[in-house]
Design a protein around this motif. Structure first.
Motif, short mmCIF file in Angstrom:
data_model
loop_
_atom_site.label_atom_id
_atom_site.label_comp_id
_atom_site.label_asym_id
_atom_site.label_seq_id
_atom_site.Cartn_x
_atom_site.Cartn_y
_atom_site.Cartn_z
N SER A 171 0.85 -1.18 0.00
CA SER A 171 0.00 0.00 0.00
C SER A 171 0.89 1.23 0.00
CB SER A 171 -0.90 0.01 1.24
OG SER A 171 -1.83 -1.06 1.14
N VAL A 172 0.38 2.27 -0.66
CA VAL A 172 1.16 3.51 -0.82
C VAL A 172 0.70 4.56 0.19
CG1 VAL A 172 1.57 5.47 -2.39
CG2 VAL A 172 1.67 3.12 -3.26
N CYS A 173 1.67 5.20 0.86
CA CYS A 173 1.39 6.35 1.71
C CYS A 173 2.13 7.51 1.05
CB CYS A 173 1.92 6.09 3.12
SG CYS A 173 1.83 7.54 4.20
N CYS A 174 1.38 8.48 0.53
CA CYS A 174 2.03 9.55 -0.22
C CYS A 174 1.26 10.86 -0.06
CB CYS A 174 2.09 9.16 -1.70
SG CYS A 174 2.93 10.41 -2.70
N GLY A 175 1.97 11.90 0.34
CA GLY A 175 1.32 13.20 0.51
C GLY A 175 2.34 14.31 0.38
N GLY A 176 2.20 15.34 1.21
CA GLY A 176 3.12 16.47 1.07
C GLY A 176 3.01 17.45 2.21
N ILE A 177 3.61 18.63 1.99
CA ILE A 177 3.73 19.66 3.03
C ILE A 177 3.10 20.95 2.55
CG2 ILE A 177 5.33 20.86 4.57
CD1 ILE A 177 7.45 18.85 3.94
N MET A 178 2.28 21.54 3.38
CA MET A 178 1.69 22.85 3.08
C MET A 178 2.46 23.91 3.88
SD MET A 178 -0.61 21.80 1.13
CE MET A 178 0.22 20.26 0.86
N HIS A 184 -5.13 5.76 -6.32
CA HIS A 184 -4.90 6.71 -5.23
C HIS A 184 -4.07 6.06 -4.13
CE1 HIS A 184 -8.79 9.02 -6.43
NE2 HIS A 184 -7.80 9.26 -7.23
N PRO A 185 -3.21 6.84 -3.47
CA PRO A 185 -2.50 6.29 -2.30
C PRO A 185 -3.54 5.87 -1.25
CG PRO A 185 -1.64 8.47 -2.92
CD PRO A 185 -2.88 8.26 -3.72
N GLU A 186 -3.28 4.78 -0.57
CA GLU A 186 -4.20 4.35 0.49
C GLU A 186 -4.15 5.35 1.64
OE1 GLU A 186 -2.43 2.29 -1.31
OE2 GLU A 186 -3.93 0.87 -2.03
N SER A 187 -2.97 5.94 1.89
CA SER A 187 -2.82 6.96 2.93
C SER A 187 -2.25 8.23 2.31
CB SER A 187 -1.85 6.51 4.02
OG SER A 187 -2.47 5.59 4.88
N VAL A 188 -2.84 9.36 2.69
CA VAL A 188 -2.38 10.65 2.16
C VAL A 188 -2.03 11.57 3.35
CG1 VAL A 188 -3.00 12.67 0.78
CG2 VAL A 188 -3.83 10.41 0.11
N PRO A 189 -0.75 11.62 3.73
CA PRO A 189 -0.38 12.53 4.82
C PRO A 189 -0.32 13.98 4.33
CG PRO A 189 1.56 11.30 4.07
CD PRO A 189 0.40 10.81 3.25
N MET A 216 -9.95 12.13 -3.44
CA MET A 216 -9.46 10.77 -3.15
C MET A 216 -10.33 10.17 -2.06
SD MET A 216 -5.38 11.63 -3.38
CE MET A 216 -5.51 13.25 -2.65
N PRO A 217 -11.60 9.90 -2.40
CA PRO A 217 -12.60 9.60 -1.37
C PRO A 217 -12.32 8.36 -0.53
CG PRO A 217 -13.45 9.15 -3.58
CD PRO A 217 -12.17 9.88 -3.76
N GLY A 218 -11.65 7.37 -1.12
CA GLY A 218 -11.44 6.13 -0.36
C GLY A 218 -10.18 6.16 0.48
N SER A 219 -9.33 7.16 0.30
CA SER A 219 -8.05 7.19 1.00
C SER A 219 -8.21 7.63 2.44
CB SER A 219 -7.09 8.17 0.29
OG SER A 219 -6.96 7.83 -1.08
N ILE A 220 -7.26 7.19 3.26
CA ILE A 220 -7.16 7.71 4.62
C ILE A 220 -6.32 8.98 4.52
CG2 ILE A 220 -6.12 7.25 6.88
CD1 ILE A 220 -8.50 5.48 6.51
N VAL A 221 -6.87 10.10 4.98
CA VAL A 221 -6.14 11.38 4.90
C VAL A 221 -5.59 11.68 6.30
CG1 VAL A 221 -6.31 13.86 4.45
CG2 VAL A 221 -7.58 12.23 3.01
N ARG A 222 -4.25 11.76 6.37
CA ARG A 222 -3.64 11.95 7.70
C ARG A 222 -3.28 13.41 7.95
NH1 ARG A 222 0.52 8.58 7.59
NH2 ARG A 222 -0.94 6.93 8.04
N LEU A 223 -3.80 13.92 9.06
CA LEU A 223 -3.41 15.23 9.57
C LEU A 223 -2.07 14.97 10.27
CD1 LEU A 223 -4.00 18.13 10.35
CD2 LEU A 223 -5.60 17.30 12.06
N SER A 224 -0.97 15.31 9.59
CA SER A 224 0.35 14.79 9.99
C SER A 224 1.16 15.80 10.79
CB SER A 224 1.10 14.31 8.74
OG SER A 224 0.34 13.34 8.07
N ALA A 225 2.34 16.17 10.28
CA ALA A 225 3.18 17.10 11.05
C ALA A 225 2.49 18.45 11.20
CB ALA A 225 4.52 17.28 10.34
N GLY A 226 2.82 19.15 12.28
CA GLY A 226 2.30 20.51 12.48
C GLY A 226 1.15 20.58 13.47
#
Ligand code: SAM
Ligand code: DTB
Ligand code: SF4
Length: 335
Positions: free
Chosen positions: A192-199, A221-226, A265-275
């Motif tokens: 599974s792919v975990c892929c996101g970015g930084i705002m 879509h990535p399964e996890s989107v940080p 990306m409706p099926g993905s888990i969206v992670r509220l990550s750093a910050g």
């Protein structure tokens, strides 16, 4: 009870469509995001992941946000790969604290062959504790992805970080195409792919549109989107550049980005990550309303602080949130 949604998420989003979502009045955007969120997920559960830096500092890459880059002046000393026993002990502690995914991060351009046996051993031993396993080790080469998968690695985290256009302002030592290539290898190996970015790295709204577009038009879509908010660290290019200017991305714009990630990306888990450590309870609540449904637990990320279990316990109690069981998304999809 969540209504199961079995429609295949779209991967043909256009930049104009994504820009139009960002432009919606805030209430309309939130309404749409909540609708999508409730069609695909239980709106009151949040997935819990725990991070551990298994090899800290001295990284050859020049990512402008990162304290671990050898190009930065963060003062962080380069460490060695952690001993497997210590990693397993930390994973056991994370599981006891209620986390269900353990993410091991290493400050490497890519893993060296000499480190592979220890990494494979860590994966299988952490997996044996009943945790989902995740690693983020930089670019993968040759058959490294297959070997990690065979050892029991469930997720690989590798971020696109920003839009293809802004990327070169942040990192010069590896390209967007290099990152896409590693993501392809992870997929091909069946992980599974975990892929996101930084705002908040000084990017524009157009870059945020381009960033979400890059993620939402991947073949799957990535399964996890940080979604990380930049943690400005002294001695890093971005930490120093942005320290005296107002936040490059305000809270509402950050929440909008989470909502657009949720809708596209409706099926993905969206992670509220750093910050999160410097984010108010109210902003975090808005992020959950916008469709975020994962966080990092504990008081450390990799080299910086995190909200911590006490603050998160209060947050969950205030908002009536409960931890998601790891099989939840699949269970909902199968119902
Ligand atoms: N070396 C590996 C790599 O870059 O692929 C893994 C570790 S790296 C620290 C993982 C991700 O953490 C980065 O891609 C970036 O999105 C995020 N990150 C790093 N430093 C950050 C910071 N100061 N603020 C917010 N996010 C950060
Ligand atoms: C991701 O997107 N965020 C995490 C994880 N993937 C590896 C890392 C956040 C790091 C924050 C800065 C630090 O602690 O050094
Ligand atoms: Fe190295 Fe990863 Fe930090 Fe970039 S983000 S400098 S690759 S540890």
């Amino acid at each position: 009870m969540t209504v199961p949604n079995t429609s295949t998420p779209r991967t043909d989003w256009t930049r104009d469509e994504i820009a139009a979502l960002f432009d919606l009045p805030f209430a309309d955007l939130m309404w749409q995001a909540q609708g999508v969120h409730r069609a695909y997920h239980d709106a009151n559960t949040v997935q819990l992941s725990t991070l551990l830096s298994i090899k800290t500092g001295g990284c050859a890459e020049d990512c402008g946000y990162c304290s671990q880059s050898a190009h930065s002046d963060s003062g962080l000393k380069a460490g060695k790969l952690m001993d497997t026993e210590a990693v397993v002990a930390a994973a056991r502690e994370a599981a006891a604290g209620g986390s269900d995914r353990f993410c091991m991060g290493a400050a490497w351009r890519s893993p060296k062959e000499r480190d592979m046996p220890a990494l494979l051993d860590m994966v299988s031993r952490v997996k044996a504790l009943g945790l989902e396993t995740c690693m983020t080790l930089g670019m993968l080469e040759g058959d490294q992805a297959e070997r990690l998968k065979t050892a029991g690695l469930d997720y690989y985290n590798h971020n696109l970080d920003t839009s293809p256009e802004y990327y070169g302002e942040v990192i010069t030592t590896r390209t967007y195409a290099d990152r896409l290539d590693t993501l392809e290898k992870v997929r091909a190996a069946g992980m599974s792919v975990c892929c996101g970015g930084i705002m908040g790295m000084g990017e524009t709204r157009t870059d945020r549109v381009g960033f979400i577009h890059a993620l939402a038009t991947l073949p799957a879509h990535p399964e996890s989107v940080p979604i990380n908010a930049l943690v400005p660290i002294a001695g890093t290019v971005l930490g120093d550049m942005l320290k005296d200017v107002p936040p490059a991305v305000d809270d509402v714009e950050f929440v909008r980005t989470v909502a657009v990630a949720r809708i596209t990306m409706p099926g993905s888990i969206v992670r509220l990550s750093a910050g999160r450590e410097s984010m108010s309870q109210s902003t975090q609540a808005l992020c959950f309303l916008a469709g975020a449904n994962s966080i990092f637990t504990g008081d450390r990320l990799l080299t910086t602080g995190n909200a911590g279990d006490d603050a998160d316990g209060r947050l969950f109690a205030t908002l009536g949130l409960t931890p998601m069981r790891s099989a939840e998304p699949e269970r909902i999809a199968a119902e």
